[in-house]
Design a protein around this motif. Structure first.
Motif, short mmCIF file in Angstrom:
data_model
loop_
_atom_site.label_atom_id
_atom_site.label_comp_id
_atom_site.label_asym_id
_atom_site.label_seq_id
_atom_site.Cartn_x
_atom_site.Cartn_y
_atom_site.Cartn_z
N ALA A 57 0.82 -1.21 0.00
CA ALA A 57 0.00 0.00 0.00
C ALA A 57 0.86 1.27 0.00
CB ALA A 57 -0.92 0.00 1.21
N LEU A 58 0.26 2.34 -0.48
CA LEU A 58 0.91 3.64 -0.45
C LEU A 58 0.99 4.16 0.99
CD1 LEU A 58 -0.96 5.29 -3.46
CD2 LEU A 58 1.43 4.54 -3.43
N PRO A 59 1.94 5.02 1.30
CA PRO A 59 1.99 5.65 2.63
C PRO A 59 0.70 6.42 2.91
CG PRO A 59 4.03 6.02 1.45
CD PRO A 59 3.08 5.43 0.46
N ARG A 60 0.49 6.75 4.17
CA ARG A 60 -0.77 7.37 4.59
C ARG A 60 -1.08 8.66 3.84
NH1 ARG A 60 -2.97 8.07 10.77
NH2 ARG A 60 -4.94 9.09 10.24
N GLN A 61 -0.14 9.58 3.75
CA GLN A 61 -0.42 10.86 3.10
C GLN A 61 -0.64 10.67 1.60
OE1 GLN A 61 -1.00 13.88 4.64
NE2 GLN A 61 -1.73 14.33 2.57
N HIS A 62 0.14 9.80 0.98
CA HIS A 62 -0.06 9.53 -0.44
C HIS A 62 -1.42 8.89 -0.67
CE1 HIS A 62 4.55 9.46 -1.39
NE2 HIS A 62 4.11 10.64 -0.97
N SER A 63 -1.85 8.02 0.24
CA SER A 63 -3.16 7.39 0.12
C SER A 63 -4.26 8.44 0.24
CB SER A 63 -3.33 6.32 1.20
OG SER A 63 -2.45 5.23 1.00
N LEU A 64 -4.10 9.37 1.19
CA LEU A 64 -5.09 10.43 1.36
C LEU A 64 -5.18 11.30 0.11
CD1 LEU A 64 -7.09 11.88 3.17
CD2 LEU A 64 -5.19 13.17 4.16
N ASP A 65 -4.04 11.62 -0.47
CA ASP A 65 -4.04 12.41 -1.70
C ASP A 65 -4.75 11.67 -2.82
OD1 ASP A 65 -2.60 14.36 -0.40
OD2 ASP A 65 -0.65 13.71 -1.18
N LEU A 66 -4.54 10.35 -2.91
CA LEU A 66 -5.20 9.55 -3.93
C LEU A 66 -6.71 9.52 -3.72
CD1 LEU A 66 -4.94 7.75 -6.40
CD2 LEU A 66 -4.52 5.81 -4.88
N LEU A 67 -7.13 9.42 -2.45
CA LEU A 67 -8.56 9.44 -2.14
C LEU A 67 -9.19 10.76 -2.59
CD1 LEU A 67 -8.58 7.89 1.45
CD2 LEU A 67 -9.54 6.85 -0.61
N LYS A 68 -8.51 11.86 -2.34
CA LYS A 68 -9.04 13.17 -2.73
C LYS A 68 -9.13 13.30 -4.25
CE LYS A 68 -7.36 15.58 1.41
NZ LYS A 68 -6.41 16.60 1.96
N GLU A 69 -8.12 12.80 -4.94
CA GLU A 69 -8.16 12.84 -6.40
C GLU A 69 -9.27 11.96 -6.94
OE1 GLU A 69 -6.48 14.76 -8.57
OE2 GLU A 69 -5.81 15.79 -6.75
N ALA A 70 -9.44 10.79 -6.35
CA ALA A 70 -10.49 9.89 -6.79
C ALA A 70 -11.88 10.49 -6.57
CB ALA A 70 -10.38 8.55 -6.05
N ALA A 71 -12.04 11.22 -5.45
CA ALA A 71 -13.33 11.86 -5.18
C ALA A 71 -13.69 12.86 -6.28
CB ALA A 71 -13.28 12.55 -3.82
N LYS A 72 -12.72 13.59 -6.77
CA LYS A 72 -12.97 14.58 -7.81
C LYS A 72 -13.47 13.94 -9.10
CE LYS A 72 -9.36 17.74 -6.12
NZ LYS A 72 -8.04 18.35 -6.42
N THR A 73 -13.02 12.72 -9.38
CA THR A 73 -13.42 12.07 -10.62
C THR A 73 -14.90 11.72 -10.64
OG1 THR A 73 -12.94 9.81 -9.86
CG2 THR A 73 -11.11 11.07 -10.81
N TRP A 74 -15.54 11.69 -9.47
CA TRP A 74 -16.96 11.34 -9.39
C TRP A 74 -17.87 12.57 -9.35
CZ3 TRP A 74 -18.09 6.74 -10.84
CH2 TRP A 74 -17.24 5.67 -10.59
N THR A 75 -17.31 13.75 -9.53
CA THR A 75 -18.11 14.98 -9.51
C THR A 75 -19.06 15.00 -10.71
OG1 THR A 75 -16.35 16.20 -8.43
CG2 THR A 75 -18.05 17.48 -9.54
#
Length: 281
Positions: free
Chosen positions: A263-281
């Motif tokens: 798995a990615l480190p915690r901060q990198h994972s959080l950044d990925l979650l935020k980017e993924a959220a944008k794709t569902w706008t």
């Protein structure tokens, strides 16, 4: 899949240990009655079935879930003709098995969960949970409502006064899999971001494109119990399975270390979650 069965356990009026299903309570009571009738202390009985006396006590008092291995050995030692395993089969058929896991989940100090297919139940929004529970099922609306309510109630362990420490790893494909509508997915991803920022939640993402790794064999949960070691939980389309044998727990711990290392480190994972959220706008 882990979390796709939800039990009906309720807190008693004093707000203490949740009341177990009647059949589960009956099994525990009969285990104790037959042990005492055989003239065996908890320590003596434990030695005969290769368990500690403290574990025998935990099983009989309800602080540790019942499991097939323990009941098989108890049937043999107490010469019951397979009574306890037959009762467990009935409890499993009637959906009471998962209530024991809910008790373990509620009492856990630490939870480790890996989910390659869906957002774990403890992190699902109401709309996401409703879509997952209703998918391909013949459940009535009333039953769907009940299961959704139970799933949301389980999540209280993450925000209570002394919350459980949750370590969760998601496969990246979970973030891009449409469950319901785009609005449901955006809400769910925003919720994951919010939960990942809690101090007691460590939410990591296994990046796409890493190929085959141990976690793809299926989802699982590990729960650290105060004074009772680790328990595991596996699930499939028919029923859940509580895992207690040391070698099986070791295998799940090894699988956990594998998915955690990928798995990615915690901060990198959080950044990925935020980017993924944008794709569902």
């Amino acid at each position: 899949m882990v979390d796709e069965q939800d039990g009906r356990a309720r807190d008693d009026q004093r707000g203490e240990r949740p009341v177990e299903a009647p059949l589960i309570e009956f099994i525990r009571a009969q285990l104790r009655r037959m042990r005492v009738a055989a003239g065996l202390s908890q320590d003596q009985f434990g030695r005969r079935i290769n368990f500690s006396g403290s574990l025998v006590s935990a099983v009989e008092t309800g602080t540790r879930p019942l499991d097939a291995r323990y009941l098989t050995l108890a049937d043999r030692e107490l010469d019951t003709g397979g009574l306890f395993m037959e009762l467990l089969r009935v409890a499993t058929r009637d959906g009471q098995w998962f209530r024991s896991w809910r008790e373990a989940e509620r009492n856990a100090r630490i939870l480790r969960t890996f989910q390659p297919n869906l957002v774990p139940g403890l992190l699902q929004t109401e709309a996401y949970a409703r879509t997952v529970i209703a998918a391909g099922s013949r459940l009535t609306e009333q039953e769907i409502d009940r299961r959704v309510a139970v799933r949301l109630e389980r999540q209280a362990i993450l925000t209570r006064e002394l919350p459980v420490q949750l370590f969760a790893v998601l496969d990246a494909t979970v973030l891009g899999r449409l469950i319901g509508t785009r609005a449901i997915m955006r809400e769910q991803l925003d919720h994951l971001v919010a939960m990942a920022e809690l101090p007691n939640v460590d939410l990591l993402v296994g990046p796409a494109g890493i190929g085959m790794y141990a976690g793809l064999a299926g989802p699982f949960v590990l729960a650290a119990q105060e004074g009772n070691g680790w328990l595991g939980y596996l699930d499939n389309l028919l029923r859940g399975q509580i895992v207690t044998l040391p070698d099986e727990i070791d295998s799940l711990q090894e699988a956990w270390e594998c998915v955690r290392s990928e798995a990615l480190p915690r901060q990198h994972s959080l950044d990925l979650l935020k980017e993924a959220a944008k794709t569902w706008t």
